[in-house]
Write an enzyme that holds these catalytic residues in place. Structure first.
Site, mmCIF file in Angstrom:
data_model
loop_
_atom_site.group_PDB
_atom_site.id
_atom_site.type_symbol
_atom_site.label_atom_id
_atom_site.label_comp_id
_atom_site.label_asym_id
_atom_site.label_seq_id
_atom_site.Cartn_x
_atom_site.Cartn_y
_atom_site.Cartn_z
ATOM 1 N NE ARG A 98 26.218 -5.856 -16.150
ATOM 2 C CZ ARG A 98 27.050 -5.842 -17.345
ATOM 3 N NH1 ARG A 98 27.717 -6.135 -18.075
ATOM 4 N NH2 ARG A 98 28.270 -4.349 -16.551
ATOM 5 C CB SER B 17 24.575 -2.809 -10.493
ATOM 6 O OG SER B 17 25.683 -1.555 -9.961
ATOM 7 C CD GLU C 166 23.286 -5.369 -13.244
ATOM 8 O OE1 GLU C 166 23.552 -4.577 -13.212
ATOM 9 O OE2 GLU C 166 24.237 -6.838 -13.385
HETATM 10 C C1 LIG Z 1 29.287 -6.899 -4.257
HETATM 11 C C2 LIG Z 1 28.731 -7.265 -5.905
HETATM 12 C C3 LIG Z 1 29.525 -6.410 -7.258
HETATM 13 C C4 LIG Z 1 28.900 -7.136 -8.423
HETATM 14 N N1 LIG Z 1 29.771 -6.380 -9.090
HETATM 15 C C5 LIG Z 1 29.189 -6.720 -10.885
HETATM 16 C C6 LIG Z 1 29.779 -5.554 -11.772
HETATM 17 O O1 LIG Z 1 30.990 -5.340 -11.640
HETATM 18 N N2 LIG Z 1 28.948 -6.664 -12.858
HETATM 19 C C7 LIG Z 1 28.422 -7.660 -13.218
HETATM 20 O O2 LIG Z 1 28.092 -8.154 -14.334
HETATM 21 N N3 LIG Z 1 27.635 -8.164 -11.996
HETATM 22 C C8 LIG Z 1 28.024 -7.463 -11.058
HETATM 23 N N4 LIG Z 1 27.640 -8.390 -9.738
HETATM 24 C C9 LIG Z 1 26.318 -9.321 -9.712
HETATM 25 C C10 LIG Z 1 26.491 -10.459 -9.552
HETATM 26 O O3 LIG Z 1 27.990 -10.805 -9.350
HETATM 27 C C11 LIG Z 1 26.945 -11.230 -11.748
HETATM 28 O O4 LIG Z 1 25.786 -11.096 -12.786
HETATM 29 C C12 LIG Z 1 27.383 -12.449 -11.900
HETATM 30 O O5 LIG Z 1 27.232 -12.859 -12.909
HETATM 31 C C13 LIG Z 1 26.314 -13.315 -11.629
HETATM 32 O O6 LIG Z 1 26.968 -15.336 -11.166
HETATM 33 P P1 LIG Z 1 26.239 -16.115 -10.258
HETATM 34 O O7 LIG Z 1 27.180 -17.254 -10.143
HETATM 35 O O8 LIG Z 1 25.803 -15.382 -8.832
HETATM 36 O O9 LIG Z 1 25.311 -16.262 -10.625
HETATM 37 P P2 LIG Z 1 23.187 -16.253 -9.725
HETATM 38 O O10 LIG Z 1 23.374 -14.907 -8.889
HETATM 39 O O11 LIG Z 1 23.572 -18.375 -9.097
HETATM 40 O O12 LIG Z 1 22.112 -16.682 -11.120
HETATM 41 C C14 LIG Z 1 22.169 -15.198 -11.694
HETATM 42 C C15 LIG Z 1 21.452 -15.795 -12.852
HETATM 43 O O13 LIG Z 1 21.985 -16.643 -13.732
HETATM 44 C C16 LIG Z 1 21.361 -18.004 -14.161
HETATM 45 N N5 LIG Z 1 22.301 -19.214 -14.268
HETATM 46 C C17 LIG Z 1 23.624 -19.365 -13.251
HETATM 47 N N6 LIG Z 1 24.472 -20.497 -13.774
HETATM 48 C C18 LIG Z 1 24.077 -20.992 -14.397
HETATM 49 C C19 LIG Z 1 24.193 -21.509 -15.515
HETATM 50 N N7 LIG Z 1 25.511 -22.259 -15.457
HETATM 51 N N8 LIG Z 1 23.381 -21.950 -16.707
HETATM 52 C C20 LIG Z 1 22.428 -21.222 -16.943
HETATM 53 N N9 LIG Z 1 22.221 -20.330 -15.921
HETATM 54 C C21 LIG Z 1 22.676 -19.884 -14.736
HETATM 55 C C22 LIG Z 1 20.526 -18.195 -12.826
HETATM 56 O O14 LIG Z 1 18.838 -18.988 -12.876
HETATM 57 C C23 LIG Z 1 20.485 -16.665 -12.937
HETATM 58 O O15 LIG Z 1 19.194 -16.230 -13.445
HETATM 59 C C24 LIG Z 1 27.930 -7.564 -8.446
HETATM 60 C C25 LIG Z 1 27.307 -8.231 -7.699
HETATM 61 C C26 LIG Z 1 27.714 -8.241 -5.663
HETATM 62 C C27 LIG Z 1 27.254 -8.836 -4.914
#
Ligand SMILES: Cc1cc2nc3c(=O)[nH]c(=O)nc-3n(C[C@H](O)[C@H](O)[C@H](O)COP(=O)(O)OP(=O)(O)OC[C@H]3O[C@@H](n4cnc5c(N)ncnc54)[C@H](O)[C@@H]3O)c2cc1C
Length: 301
Positions: A175, A223, A293
Site C-alpha cells: 500500500r 480498511s 492506509e
Molecule cells: C468498501 C471499500 C473497500 C475497499 N477495499 C480495498 C481493497 O480490497 N484493497 C485496497 O487496496 N483498497 C481498498 N479500498 C480503498 C480504495 O478503494 C483504494 O485505495 C483505491 O485504490 C483508491 O482509488 P481512488 O481512485 O478512489 O483514489 P482516491 O481515494 O481518489 O485517492 C487516493 C490517493 O491516490 C491519489 N491519486 C488518485 N488518483 C491519482 C493519480 N491519477 N495520480 C496520482 N495520485 C493519485 C490521491 O491523491 C490520494 O492520495 C476500499 C475502499 C472501500 C470504500
C-alpha cells in the site's frame, strides 16, 4: 472565496473550473469541506494544457473516486483534478497487454479482462476506485496487487509535460508507492496472462465473500489502517474492545473492525477522532502502532 484562493486562469479554463465544490460529494465517506478549484479535464491533452497555465504556487490534489481519502471539514486549498469520467481509455494492446487510463474504475478493468480472457485481474473487482488511485496506493486484494501487473506508467508533471516511467523508477511496497516528486499518473500498460477459463462467476464469488465479512454499501473508505507486519489491524482493534466505538455519527464497524462507518451525519473531524482513539487504544492495550492506509488531506474546519 478570497482572491488568494482564486488564481488567474487562462480564459479557456476559467469558465470550466468549478469553485468551492463540496468534497463530500466526491468521497466514499461522504465528508469533506470545499475545494477552492475543481477541474475535470476532457482528456490528457486538455489536462496537460490546464497544468501548463495553472500558476505554479497553486497546490494540486489528484482525485480518483475518493475511496481512500479523508478530506477534512475545512476543505482543500488549491485545485482538485478529477480523473474519473475523464481519462477513460481501456484498450487491448496485444494478447496479454492492456492500456488503461487513470480514470478507469478498477471494477471495469476486472470485467473487461474477463471478457478478453485475461487474468488474474479479478482482484480489481473489489476495489471501488480508479486505476490512478490503485497505482498511487498499490491497491490489492485476495493476494494480488496493482503493481505486479504494471509494465510502464505514463505521468504528467506539474508543468503538464508527459513522461513514461518504468517500474524501476518506483519503490513499491504494501500500500505504498514512492516515485519522482510532483508527478501524477495518467495511465499505465498492464500485463496479464491468458486465462480463457475465467468467467464473471469468479468475480461474483469474490464479491459475495467480501459482502459476508465487510460492511459493503455503508459509507466507508475500506480498511482504515494497514496491517502491521505479521498482524491483522482488524483483530488488534477488535481485541482492544473497539467494535462499535462511536464519536458523533462515526463508528468502528461491528462487522469489520478495520472499517469506520459514517452513519449519515458524521463530520471528517468525527472520523479523524475515531481514528486517533483507535490508534491510542491499540497502542495502550497491545503496544502496536497502527498506521493509516487512508490518506488524510485538507484543512480542519
Ligand atoms: C468498501 C471499500 C473497500 C475497499 N477495499 C480495498 C481493497 O480490497 N484493497 C485496497 O487496496 N483498497 C481498498 N479500498 C480503498 C480504495 O478503494 C483504494 O485505495 C483505491 O485504490 C483508491 O482509488 P481512488 O481512485 O478512489 O483514489 P482516491 O481515494 O481518489 O485517492 C487516493 C490517493 O491516490 C491519489 N491519486 C488518485 N488518483 C491519482 C493519480 N491519477 N495520480 C496520482 N495520485 C493519485 C490521491 O491523491 C490520494 O492520495 C476500499 C475502499 C472501500 C470504500
Amino acid at each position: 472565496m478570497s482572491a488568494q484562493r482564486s488564481p488567474e486562469l487562462a480564459p479557456e479554463f476559467a469558465a470550466r473550473v468549478l469553485h468551492d465544490v463540496s468534497m463530500a460529494k466526491h468521497t466514499s465517506w461522504h465528508v469533506g469541506g470545499p475545494a477552492d478549484l475543481f477541474f475535470t479535464p476532457r482528456d490528457v491533452m486538455d489536462l496537460a494544457s490546464f497544468l501548463r497555465q495553472l500558476p505554479a504556487e497553486v497546490p494540486l490534489l489528484w482525485l480518483g473516486l475518493g475511496s481512500n481519502l479523508l478530506v477534512r471539514d475545512g476543505g482543500i486549498r488549491g485545485a482538485v483534478i478529477s480523473t474519473h469520467g475523464a481519462l477513460g481509455v481501456l484498450a487491448r494492446l496485444s494478447a496479454t497487454r492492456i492500456q488503461v487510463e487513470a480514470g478507469v474504475p478498477c471494477a471495469r478493468i476486472a470485467r473487461q479482462c474477463v471478457k478478453w480472457g485475461l487474468g488474474p485481474a479479478e482482484f480489481f473487482a473489489g476495489i471501488p476506485g480508479t486505476l490512478g488511485g490503485a497505482l498511487a496506493m498499490n491497491a490489492g486484494a485476495w493476494g494480488d496487487e496493482t503493481w505486479r501487473h504494471v509494465v510502464e506508467v505514463d505521468v504528467l508533471d506539474r508543468r503538464g509535460a508527459r513522461h513514461t516511467r518504468s517500474v524501476a523508477d518506483y519503490e513499491i511496497g504494501y500500500r505504498t508507492v514512492k516515485g519522482p516528486d510532483n508527478e501524477w499518473f495518467i495511465g499505465a500498460r498492464l500485463e496479464f496472462e491468458r486465462t480463457p477459463e475465467v468467467n464473471t462467476d469468479a468475480i461474483r464469488e469474490l464479491l459475495d465473500k467480501r459482502k459476508q465479512t465487510q460492511p459493503i454499501g455503508e459509507w466507508s473508505c475500506g480498511s482504515v489502517f494497514t496491517n502491521p507486519p505479521g498482524r491483522h489491524a482488524a483483530r488488534l482493534i477488535e481485541s482492544a474492545g473497539l467494535k462499535g466505538f462511536r464519536i458523533g455519527d462515526a463508528s468502528v464497524s461491528e462487522k469489520h473492525a478495520n472499517f469506520i462507518i459514517n452513519h449519515g451525519a458524521a463530520s471528517a473531524a468525527d472520523i479523524e477522532a475515531v481514528i486517533l482513539h483507535v490508534q491510542q487504544a491499540v497502542k495502550k492495550s497491545q503496544g502496536v502502532t497502527l498506521t493509516t492506509e487512508v490518506r488524510i488531506v485538507g484543512d480542519p474546519a
